[in-house]
Design a protein around this motif. Structure first.
Motif, PDB file in Angstrom:
ATOM      1  N   ASP A  62       0.734  -1.372   0.191  1.00  0.00           N
ATOM      2  CA  ASP A  62      -0.031  -0.077   0.005  1.00  0.00           C
ATOM      3  C   ASP A  62       0.983   1.162  -0.006  1.00  0.00           C
ATOM      4  N   ALA A  63       1.124   1.809  -1.157  1.00  0.00           N
ATOM      5  CA  ALA A  63       1.743   2.950  -1.444  1.00  0.00           C
ATOM      6  C   ALA A  63       1.513   4.346  -0.211  1.00  0.00           C
ATOM      7  N   GLY A  67       6.133   7.676   6.212  1.00  0.00           N
ATOM      8  CA  GLY A  67       7.319   8.539   5.702  1.00  0.00           C
ATOM      9  C   GLY A  67       7.152   9.988   6.218  1.00  0.00           C
ATOM     10  N   THR A  68       5.916  10.460   5.996  1.00  0.00           N
ATOM     11  CA  THR A  68       5.396  11.957   6.509  1.00  0.00           C
ATOM     12  C   THR A  68       5.761  12.031   7.965  1.00  0.00           C
ATOM     13  N   LEU A 116       9.293   7.215   1.621  1.00  0.00           N
ATOM     14  CA  LEU A 116       8.745   8.089   0.409  1.00  0.00           C
ATOM     15  C   LEU A 116       9.071   7.286  -0.835  1.00  0.00           C
ATOM     16  N   ARG A 117      10.446   6.896  -0.896  1.00  0.00           N
ATOM     17  CA  ARG A 117      11.216   6.280  -2.157  1.00  0.00           C
ATOM     18  C   ARG A 117      10.439   4.877  -2.458  1.00  0.00           C
ATOM     19  N   ARG A 118      10.142   4.259  -1.346  1.00  0.00           N
ATOM     20  CA  ARG A 118       9.524   2.828  -1.457  1.00  0.00           C
ATOM     21  C   ARG A 118       8.051   3.178  -2.165  1.00  0.00           C
ATOM     22  N   ALA A 169       3.326  11.137  -2.268  1.00  0.00           N
ATOM     23  CA  ALA A 169       4.647  10.780  -2.148  1.00  0.00           C
ATOM     24  C   ALA A 169       5.873  11.770  -2.821  1.00  0.00           C
ATOM     25  N   LEU A 170       5.323  12.356  -4.057  1.00  0.00           N
ATOM     26  CA  LEU A 170       6.065  13.182  -4.740  1.00  0.00           C
ATOM     27  C   LEU A 170       6.263  14.677  -4.042  1.00  0.00           C
TER      28      LEU A 170
END
Length: 228
Positions: free
Chosen positions: A124-125, A132-133, A148-150, A161-162
Motif C-alpha cells: 500500500d503506497a 514517511g510523513t 517515500l522512495r518505496r 509521495a512526490l
C-alpha cells in the motif's frame, strides 16, 4: 436533501432498524453526509448493543477524530483493535490511530501505528507515504526518505509521495533533487499552488531566479483566482 437521504435510508433498513448493525449503517451514512452528531449517537448505540463490534468502534473513533476529540478517538480505535481479526481491518485501525496521533503531534506513536499498518499491507503506497510523513515530522529524515522512495517505487505517479519527498529535499537543502521531484508533481497537477511555491523556492535556492519567479507568479495567480 440530507434529511431525505437519511429518511430513505431508515426506511430501507426495515425490520433491521434498532439493531447494532442498523445503527452502525445509519451512523456510517450520517458521517458520510456530514451529520457528525447523529453519526456519533447511532454508532454509540451500536457499540452499546455490541461492545465487541469492531467496525462500529472504528467508525466511532473516526467520527470523534473528525470532531476534534482526539483522546476519545484513540480510546475507541484501540478498543476496535480488540474486536477484529481481519488483517485488512486491523491495518485500517492502525492507520486511523496513526493519523490521530499525527494530528496530536505525538509522532512516535503515529510512526508506530503507521508502521504496523504497513507491515500488514506492505504494498500500500499511500500507507508508506503516511509513515514517511510521520517520520519526517518526527525528525527521522533517513527513514522518511526510504519510505517515500518505496512508495514511489510502488506508484511512480503518487502525488502525495512526490510532494512530501520534495518537501524533504527542501528541508535537507538538496535543491537539485527537490526541483526534479517537484517538477514531476507539477507535471501531474499543474494547478496545485503549494507545490508551485515549493518548486519556486527550490529554483531560487539553486540560483535560478527566473524560473523561481515564473512558478511563484503562477502560484499567486491561482490563489487569487480561488479567492474570487
Amino acid at each position: 436533501m440530507l434529511e431525505k437521504v437519511l429518511t430513505e435510508f431508515r426506511l430501507a433498513l426495515g425490520d433491521r432498524a434498532g439493531s447494532a448493525e442498523a445503527d452502525y449503517a445509519l451512523g456510517a451514512c450520517s458521517a458520510v453526509l456530514g451529520r457528525l452528531d447523529e453519526a456519533e449517537q447511532a454508532l454509540r448505540r451500536a457499540c452499546e448493543a455490541r461492545p465487541d463490534y469492531g467496525w462500529a468502534r472504528y467508525a466511532l473513533g473516526v467520527v470523534l477524530a473528525q470532531r476534534g476529540r482526539h483522546g476519545e478517538a484513540v480510546s475507541e480505535l484501540k478498543r476496535a483493535l480488540k474486536g477484529c481479526g481481519d488483517s485488512s481491518q486491523v491495518s485500517m485501525i492502525h492507520r486511523g490511530l496513526g493519523s490521530t496521533y499525527y494530528t496530536m503531534r505525538q509522532y512516535a506513536d503515529a510512526i508506530s501505528h503507521f508502521a504496523q499498518a504497513v507491515e500488514l499491507r506492505p504494498g500500500d503506497a499511500e500507507l508508506r507515504v503516511n509513515l514517511g510523513t510521520a517520520c519526517l515530522a518526527g525528525g527521522d529524515v533517513e527513514r522518511a526518505s526510504e519510505e517515500l522512495r518505496r512508495a514511489l517505487e510502488a506508484n511512480p505517479e503518487l502525488l502525495s509521495a512526490l510532494r512530501n519527498l520534495g518537501t524533504l529535499y527542501l528541508k535537507t537543502r538538496q535543491f537539485e533533487d527537490a526541483v526534479r521531484v517537484l517538477e514531476r508533481a507539477v507535471a501531474l497537477d499543474p494547478d496545485h499552488s503549494r507545490t508551485l511555491r515549493k518548486l519556486a523556492l527550490a529554483h531560487y535556492e539553486r540560483g535560478d531566479e527566473a524560473q523561481a519567479e515564473a512558478y511563484m507568479r503562477k502560484a499567486i495567480a491561482l490563489d487569487e483566482g480561488h479567492d474570487q
